[in-house]
Design a protein around this motif. Structure first.
Motif, PDB file in Angstrom:
ATOM      1  N   GLU A  63      44.714  36.402  49.237  1.00 13.85           N
ATOM      2  CA  GLU A  63      43.914  37.578  49.573  1.00 13.85           C
ATOM      3  C   GLU A  63      42.975  37.938  48.417  1.00 13.85           C
ATOM      4  O   GLU A  63      41.780  38.170  48.621  1.00 13.85           O
ATOM      5  N   LEU A  64      43.506  37.973  47.210  1.00 12.15           N
ATOM      6  CA  LEU A  64      42.719  38.311  46.028  1.00 12.15           C
ATOM      7  C   LEU A  64      41.602  37.290  45.802  1.00 12.15           C
ATOM      8  O   LEU A  64      40.439  37.665  45.555  1.00 12.15           O
ATOM      9  N   LYS A  65      41.935  36.011  45.908  1.00 10.02           N
ATOM     10  CA  LYS A  65      40.938  34.956  45.703  1.00 10.02           C
ATOM     11  C   LYS A  65      39.805  35.063  46.720  1.00 10.02           C
ATOM     12  O   LYS A  65      38.626  34.966  46.369  1.00 10.02           O
ATOM     13  N   HIS A  66      40.154  35.283  47.976  1.00  9.92           N
ATOM     14  CA  HIS A  66      39.124  35.369  49.016  1.00  9.92           C
ATOM     15  C   HIS A  66      38.246  36.606  48.805  1.00  9.92           C
ATOM     16  O   HIS A  66      37.023  36.525  48.962  1.00  9.92           O
ATOM     17  N   ALA A  67      38.848  37.715  48.443  1.00 13.99           N
ATOM     18  CA  ALA A  67      38.066  38.925  48.167  1.00 13.99           C
ATOM     19  C   ALA A  67      37.091  38.680  47.014  1.00 13.99           C
ATOM     20  O   ALA A  67      35.932  39.092  47.060  1.00 13.99           O
ATOM     21  N   HIS A  68      37.551  37.983  45.984  1.00 16.62           N
ATOM     22  CA  HIS A  68      36.692  37.661  44.847  1.00 16.62           C
ATOM     23  C   HIS A  68      35.548  36.741  45.264  1.00 16.62           C
ATOM     24  O   HIS A  68      34.396  36.952  44.887  1.00 16.62           O
ATOM     25  N   GLU A  69      35.873  35.710  46.053  1.00 17.09           N
ATOM     26  CA  GLU A  69      34.842  34.773  46.521  1.00 17.09           C
ATOM     27  C   GLU A  69      33.759  35.492  47.322  1.00 17.09           C
ATOM     28  O   GLU A  69      32.579  35.147  47.230  1.00 17.09           O
ATOM     29  N   LEU A  70      34.170  36.494  48.098  1.00 18.31           N
ATOM     30  CA  LEU A  70      33.221  37.254  48.918  1.00 18.31           C
ATOM     31  C   LEU A  70      32.574  38.408  48.155  1.00 18.31           C
ATOM     32  O   LEU A  70      31.752  39.127  48.708  1.00 18.31           O
TER      33      LEU A  70
END
Length: 83
Positions: A63-70
């Motif tokens: 979740e954290l990684k995807h939020a950062h990527e976006l």
């Protein structure tokens, strides 16, 4: 109180303070863990509740990684007293 209890309180307070807002909480709203990134993608802001075990959870890190990527804004809340 557990971390999940504390996050549920935060969700209730946000809904009271922001009538009509949509607040996603995985334990309430996530039907299929495969959809986690889809929920992050549809979020304007991601609140991260930093419990003792947060960084050991593969799904929390997804979740954290995807939020950062976006480049979603992150609101970090640290668990004050885990005991």
């Amino acid at each position: 109180r557990s971390g999940q209890d504390q996050v549920a309180v935060i969700k209730r307070q946000l809904l009271l303070a922001l009538p009509g807002a949509s607040v996603f909480l995985d334990v309430d709203n996530l039907r299929n863990i495969a959809d986690l990134e889809k929920y992050v993608s549809s979020s304007a802001v991601v609140l991260v509740f930093l419990s003792d075990g947060y960084f050991q959870s593969r799904n929390c890190l997804r979740e954290l990684k995807h939020a950062h990527e976006l480049r979603r804004p992150l609101v970090l809340v640290r668990e004050a007293n885990p005991s």
